[in-house]
Enzyme design. Structure first.
Site, short mmCIF file in Angstrom:
data_model
loop_
_atom_site.label_atom_id
_atom_site.label_comp_id
_atom_site.label_asym_id
_atom_site.label_seq_id
_atom_site.Cartn_x
_atom_site.Cartn_y
_atom_site.Cartn_z
CB ILE A 13 -0.90 0.01 1.26
CG1 ILE A 13 -1.87 -1.17 1.23
CG2 ILE A 13 -1.69 1.32 1.37
CD1 ILE A 13 -2.58 -1.41 2.54
CB THR A 18 -2.12 4.43 -8.93
OG1 THR A 18 -2.83 3.37 -8.28
CG2 THR A 18 -3.06 5.14 -9.91
CB SER A 19 2.42 7.38 -9.15
OG SER A 19 1.63 8.02 -8.18
CD GLU A 35 -5.76 -1.89 -6.24
OE1 GLU A 35 -6.29 -2.98 -5.98
OE2 GLU A 35 -4.73 -1.48 -5.70
CG ASP A 86 -3.59 0.45 -10.24
OD1 ASP A 86 -4.33 -0.54 -10.40
OD2 ASP A 86 -4.00 1.53 -9.75
NE ARG A 142 -2.02 6.18 -1.08
CZ ARG A 142 -2.09 5.05 -1.76
NH1 ARG A 142 -1.80 5.04 -3.04
NH2 ARG A 142 -2.44 3.92 -1.19
#
Length: 214
Positions: A13, A18-19, A35, A86, A142
């Site tokens: 996590i 994703t980046s 996702e 991702d 984030r």
């Protein structure tokens, strides 16, 4: 191995899956598969009480990822269109083994195998890993509210589970290239040189193992 690139990015996590998927999607013009995370109605409760809400949380993820992969196969892979995701659906088993009690895990495992037995399999894996300090820092940066209650002990165990999983994956799937990226040493979000280095590595692996569809 299919000739159409289907890249999956995995790691704990907050590591930057994703980046990186977005950046590779933009560079190679591959379809981006993301996702579903924040849409999971059980996730906040899960982080507050893992034992109580783990089965509902994992089942939601499994069903949604199954549907996503089913759509990806029909709309892209069968039409010779490359995809970068991702996540890899087998991550479900990493979390399920850690969070589900034995009786519920047995039920979950049966459903998992039924749903995934004929799902498309990525032909390249990118594994992002880092120390617990780096993971915690990136989760904080984030700023997802539902992730702020995650215990560091859970994240540390999850990182260890991922490492064991990827070591096993390389043994079980010697035909699928795995690119390992150390997040303590590389920051592809802040440093362009690091991103370009990763892109070059991916391009080389694609050239060597998979025919890029123009």
């Amino acid at each position: 191995m299919t000739e159409i690139p289907f890249i999956a990015i995995e790691g704990p996590i907050g590591i930057g899956k994703t980046s990186l998927a977005k950046k590779l999607s933009n560079h190679f013009n591959f379809h981006l598969l993301k996702e579903i995370v924040e849409e999971n109605p059980f996730l906040g409760k899960f982080y507050d009480d893992i034992e109580e809400w783990s089965f509902q949380t994992e089942m939601f993820f499994l069903c949604n990822r199954f549907k996503q992969l089913e759509d990806i196969e029909k709309k892209y892979l069968t039409k010779k269109k490359a995809v970068v995701a991702d996540y890899h659906i087998s991550k479900n088993m990493i979390f399920a083994k850690r969070t589900l009690q034995a009786d519920k895990f047995d039920k979950y495992e049966q459903i998992y195998h039924i749903l995934t037995e004929d799902m498309p399999v990525p032909n390249m894996m990118i594994y992002l890993h880092a120390s617990l300090d780096t993971i915690l820092e990136r989760i904080q940066m984030r700023g997802r509210e539902i992730e702020q209650n995650i215990k560091s002990s859970y994240l540390a165990q999850l990182a260890a589970d991922y490492e064991a999983y990827m070591n096993e994956f390389e043994v079980l799937h010697p035909d699928i290239p795995v690119i390992r990226i150390n997040g303590d040493e590389m920051d592809f979000v802040k440093r362009q040189d690091d991103l370009e280095s990763i892109i070059n590595t991916v391009h080389q692996r694609l050239t060597n193992h998979i025919a890029i569809s123009k």
